[in-house]
Write a protein that holds these residues in place. Structure first.
Motif, PDB file in Angstrom:
ATOM      1  N   ARG A   1      -5.762  -3.027   5.506  1.00  0.00           N
ATOM      2  CA  ARG A   1      -4.830  -4.029   6.027  1.00  0.00           C
ATOM      3  C   ARG A   1      -5.586  -5.098   6.799  1.00  0.00           C
ATOM      4  NH1 ARG A   1      -0.067   0.050   8.196  1.00  0.00           N
ATOM      5  NH2 ARG A   1      -0.079   1.361   6.332  1.00  0.00           N
ATOM      6  N   GLU A   2      -6.691  -4.717   7.427  1.00  0.00           N
ATOM      7  CA  GLU A   2      -7.508  -5.690   8.159  1.00  0.00           C
ATOM      8  C   GLU A   2      -8.068  -6.738   7.196  1.00  0.00           C
ATOM      9  OE1 GLU A   2      -6.941  -2.194  10.537  1.00  0.00           O
ATOM     10  OE2 GLU A   2      -7.741  -2.416   8.512  1.00  0.00           O
ATOM     11  N   PHE A   3      -8.558  -6.269   6.033  1.00  0.00           N
ATOM     12  CA  PHE A   3      -9.075  -7.215   5.040  1.00  0.00           C
ATOM     13  C   PHE A   3      -7.961  -8.124   4.523  1.00  0.00           C
ATOM     14  CE2 PHE A   3      -9.434  -8.083   0.443  1.00  0.00           C
ATOM     15  CZ  PHE A   3     -10.476  -8.998   0.483  1.00  0.00           C
ATOM     16  N   LEU A   4      -6.800  -7.537   4.261  1.00  0.00           N
ATOM     17  CA  LEU A   4      -5.693  -8.324   3.713  1.00  0.00           C
ATOM     18  C   LEU A   4      -5.223  -9.402   4.686  1.00  0.00           C
ATOM     19  CD1 LEU A   4      -3.718  -5.474   1.943  1.00  0.00           C
ATOM     20  CD2 LEU A   4      -4.983  -7.328   0.846  1.00  0.00           C
ATOM     21  N   ARG A   5      -5.390  -9.158   5.989  1.00  0.00           N
ATOM     22  CA  ARG A   5      -5.026 -10.190   6.968  1.00  0.00           C
ATOM     23  C   ARG A   5      -5.934 -11.407   6.837  1.00  0.00           C
ATOM     24  NH1 ARG A   5      -5.172  -5.963  11.648  1.00  0.00           N
ATOM     25  NH2 ARG A   5      -3.442  -4.654  10.972  1.00  0.00           N
ATOM     26  N   THR A   6      -7.165 -11.206   6.381  1.00  0.00           N
ATOM     27  CA  THR A   6      -8.098 -12.329   6.242  1.00  0.00           C
ATOM     28  C   THR A   6      -7.748 -13.200   5.037  1.00  0.00           C
ATOM     29  OG1 THR A   6      -9.720 -11.166   4.847  1.00  0.00           O
ATOM     30  CG2 THR A   6      -9.922 -10.916   7.254  1.00  0.00           C
ATOM     31  N   ILE A   7      -6.950 -12.661   4.128  1.00  0.00           N
ATOM     32  CA  ILE A   7      -6.494 -13.450   2.975  1.00  0.00           C
ATOM     33  C   ILE A   7      -4.965 -13.485   3.003  1.00  0.00           C
ATOM     34  CG2 ILE A   7      -8.508 -13.108   1.494  1.00  0.00           C
ATOM     35  CD1 ILE A   7      -6.912 -10.833   0.107  1.00  0.00           C
ATOM     36  N   GLY A   8      -4.450 -13.911   4.157  1.00  0.00           N
ATOM     37  CA  GLY A   8      -3.008 -13.897   4.375  1.00  0.00           C
ATOM     38  C   GLY A   8      -2.212 -14.675   3.347  1.00  0.00           C
ATOM     39  N   TYR A   9      -2.824 -15.664   2.715  1.00  0.00           N
ATOM     40  CA  TYR A   9      -2.109 -16.459   1.718  1.00  0.00           C
ATOM     41  C   TYR A   9      -1.986 -15.709   0.388  1.00  0.00           C
ATOM     42  CZ  TYR A   9      -6.715 -17.591  -0.266  1.00  0.00           C
ATOM     43  OH  TYR A   9      -7.958 -17.517  -0.827  1.00  0.00           O
ATOM     44  N   LEU A  10      -2.738 -14.625   0.226  1.00  0.00           N
ATOM     45  CA  LEU A  10      -2.671 -13.831  -1.000  1.00  0.00           C
ATOM     46  C   LEU A  10      -2.015 -12.467  -0.783  1.00  0.00           C
ATOM     47  CD1 LEU A  10      -6.234 -14.471  -2.529  1.00  0.00           C
ATOM     48  CD2 LEU A  10      -4.058 -15.469  -3.267  1.00  0.00           C
ATOM     49  N   ARG A  11      -1.974 -11.992   0.462  1.00  0.00           N
ATOM     50  CA  ARG A  11      -1.520 -10.607   0.670  1.00  0.00           C
ATOM     51  C   ARG A  11      -0.061 -10.355   0.284  1.00  0.00           C
ATOM     52  NH1 ARG A  11      -0.746  -9.062   7.110  1.00  0.00           N
ATOM     53  NH2 ARG A  11       0.800 -10.676   7.583  1.00  0.00           N
ATOM     54  N   PRO A  12       0.824 -11.370   0.216  1.00  0.00           N
ATOM     55  CA  PRO A  12       2.176 -11.068  -0.269  1.00  0.00           C
ATOM     56  C   PRO A  12       2.192 -10.512  -1.691  1.00  0.00           C
ATOM     57  CG  PRO A  12       2.150 -13.191   0.845  1.00  0.00           C
ATOM     58  CD  PRO A  12       0.722 -12.772   0.691  1.00  0.00           C
ATOM     59  N   ARG A  13       1.079 -10.629  -2.423  1.00  0.00           N
ATOM     60  CA  ARG A  13       1.016 -10.109  -3.788  1.00  0.00           C
ATOM     61  C   ARG A  13       0.676  -8.615  -3.816  1.00  0.00           C
ATOM     62  NH1 ARG A  13      -2.450 -14.905  -6.884  1.00  0.00           N
ATOM     63  NH2 ARG A  13      -1.447 -16.680  -5.826  1.00  0.00           N
ATOM     64  N   ALA A  14       0.176  -8.067  -2.698  1.00  0.00           N
ATOM     65  CA  ALA A  14      -0.176  -6.648  -2.636  1.00  0.00           C
ATOM     66  C   ALA A  14       1.090  -5.800  -2.557  1.00  0.00           C
ATOM     67  CB  ALA A  14      -1.072  -6.387  -1.426  1.00  0.00           C
ATOM     68  N   ASN A  15       1.055  -4.608  -3.122  1.00  0.00           N
ATOM     69  CA  ASN A  15       2.241  -3.751  -3.180  1.00  0.00           C
ATOM     70  C   ASN A  15       2.865  -3.509  -1.812  1.00  0.00           C
ATOM     71  OD1 ASN A  15       2.156  -3.485  -5.956  1.00  0.00           O
ATOM     72  ND2 ASN A  15       0.941  -1.609  -5.910  1.00  0.00           N
ATOM     73  N   LEU A  16       2.020  -3.203  -0.807  1.00  0.00           N
ATOM     74  CA  LEU A  16       2.538  -2.926   0.529  1.00  0.00           C
ATOM     75  C   LEU A  16       3.347  -4.105   1.054  1.00  0.00           C
ATOM     76  CD1 LEU A  16       2.730  -1.283   3.167  1.00  0.00           C
ATOM     77  CD2 LEU A  16       0.558  -2.335   3.860  1.00  0.00           C
ATOM     78  N   PHE A  17       2.813  -5.296   0.891  1.00  0.00           N
ATOM     79  CA  PHE A  17       3.470  -6.468   1.466  1.00  0.00           C
ATOM     80  C   PHE A  17       4.619  -6.974   0.600  1.00  0.00           C
ATOM     81  CE2 PHE A  17      -0.629  -6.170   3.521  1.00  0.00           C
ATOM     82  CZ  PHE A  17      -0.223  -6.192   4.839  1.00  0.00           C
TER      83      PHE A  17
END
Length: 455
Positions: A112-128
């Motif tokens: 989740r820490e890594f995904l915060r660094t690519i906040g503009y892409l993380r809505p595509r991840a299953n969790l988000f």
């Protein structure tokens, strides 16, 4: 066609040709055929797309990369593989937007820490995908509850000259050239002619509307310049704040309990797949916890009773519970476990609560209430408001507050005053409780926290 419609009407579309648009989430290319894990974000369910040598431009399809957007035309058929009821046998796949090899969201586990660094892409991840769909549905549930009970939706101002909490932790709003300012600032030269800030709460303004409409609520962003780096604090967050005229503290607690149970039930009903995902991958036992809350009766105890219970326990607390003082996270946890469910703690010490709260006859406590829930601690905070103008002014004087700045608020007690109450609930705190995702940075699209204002 969107996938939510495809899955909702899959029997109707079975063995028929359809066209879908979306993104490749995974690609397993083999010599004679290939599988595309495909999603368009309208549902948690992914569609498996199967192609083979009979599919147009087969060799080109084998080179499609994860993250690319595509249009697929094919026949929806029953799946012979595990994990899905239906799949799309592709006739034609058209590349709409290519994606390079270094696309950050490859089909593997990311922190989740890594995904915060690519906040503009993380809505595509299953969790988000799950988190932000639940956020959307929970927001709708809140509106449905209040609207169905005759509340007026009030839009509180975001720029204000009033510090509702009296803590001073506010972001200042100014058009003055900050880099040139030295010494004492002349706010008469500023845009509004006075010192202004971003709001920490819409409560005071909501009270003015409650004395006109009886039942109102706010639901919008609030801001707090508190330099706190915890999992539950953010500098920008959303608050739900109802205000109800002719309502005392007991009536307020009835509303809090009913509203919370409504929202939890609504989310469980409308987001079953997302909630199953959280229960399986984020917080084991989440569904049991939420169903238990819906079926439970919330306990009501005073702050003094809580301190007595804590003191009489054999628990070795890091912070010793004391009468007249606030309680800590460890105390909240113990109390919800002691009563085996949600707990309303009422009648708090006056000296640790806000100026606008109704003073009890003992002169030491106020008609305030905090709702503590298992696994999350404090979820809501509210109070019966002080409707007696003399008592309100006296309390403001004790705290050395500027009465002139809040004369309009005081005047509510002059012009047709009445018993009234309200509470506030942090929307992100609710989402943490609903999803089991424990960090506020992961339940708000673009978190604003000390030292970070990205995207």
């Amino acid at each position: 066609m969107f996938l939510d419609e495809v899955f909702a009407k899959k029997d109707e579309f079975l063995n028929k040709e359809i066209t879908v648009h979306g993104w490749i989430r995974n690609h397993r290319a083999q010599k004679e055929f290939g599988f595309l894990d495909f999603s368009d974000g309208t549902t948690m369910e992914h569609l498996q797309i199967v192609y083979d040598k009979d599919t147009a431009d087969f060799s080109h399809l084998q080179s499609l990369r994860v993250g690319s957007s595509i249009q697929v035309t094919g026949v929806l058929v029953k799946s012979e593989g595990k994990g899905q009821d239906v799949e799309l046998k592709a006739k034609e796949v058209q590349l709409l937007g290519d994606c390079p090899e270094d696309y950050p969201l490859q089909p593997k586990k990311h922190t989740r820490e890594f995904l915060r660094t690519i906040g503009y892409l993380r809505p595509r991840a299953n969790l988000f995908q799950a988190v932000f769909r639940v956020r959307s549905v929970a927001a709708q549930a809140i509106h449905e509850y209040f609207q169905s009970h005759g509340y007026v939706y009030f839009h509180a101002p975001l720029i204000t000259a009033s510090d509702c909490e009296g803590a001073g932790e506010m972001f200042q709003v100014t058009t003055l050239p900050i880099e040139e300012l030295k010494g004492k600032v002349d706010y008469k030269k500023d845009f509004f002619g006075k010192r202004t800030s971003l709001t920490v709460s819409g409560q005071l303004q909501a009270e003015t509307f409650a004395t006109a409409f009886s039942k109102v609520y706010t639901f919008g962003p609030t801001f707090r310049a508190e330099n706190s780096n915890t999992k539950t604090h953010a500098s920008e967050f959303w608050m739900i704040e109802p205000e109800i005229a002719f309502c005392d503290l007991e009536g307020l607690m009835d509303i809090e309990e009913e509203m919370l149970k409504f929202v939890v039930s609504y989310v469980l009903e409308h987001c079953p797949k997302e909630m199953e995902f959280f229960d399986k991958f984020v917080e084991k036992g989440l569904l049991d916890k939420l169903h238990k809350l819906i079926d439970s009766k919330f306990t009501r105890v005073t702050h003094e009773e809580v301190i007595t219970i804590l003191k009489n326990s054999k628990e070795k607390f890091e912070y010793t519970p004391e009468y007249g003082e606030d309680i800590q996270k460890e105390h909240e946890k113990y109390i919800t476990e002691y009563f085996q469910g949600p707990v309303f703690i009422t009648d708090w010490p006056k000296d640790i609560k806000a100026f606008y709260m109704k003073q009890n006859e003992d002169g030491k406590t106020v008609r305030a209430v905090d709702l503590e829930v298992p696994g999350a601690g404090e979820l809501m905070g509210g109070s019966q408001r002080e409707e007696d103008m003399d008592k309100l002014i006296c309390r403001m004087d004790e705290l050395h507050m500027d009465k002139e700045e809040l004369d309009w608020y005081i005047n509510l007690r002059k012009y047709g005053t009445c018993v009234h109450s309200g509470f506030g609930m942090g929307f992100e705190r609710l989402l943490i409780y609903l999803t089991g995702v424990e960090n506020i940075r992961d339940v708000i699209p673009y978190p604003r926290v000390p030292g970070s204002c990205e995207f």
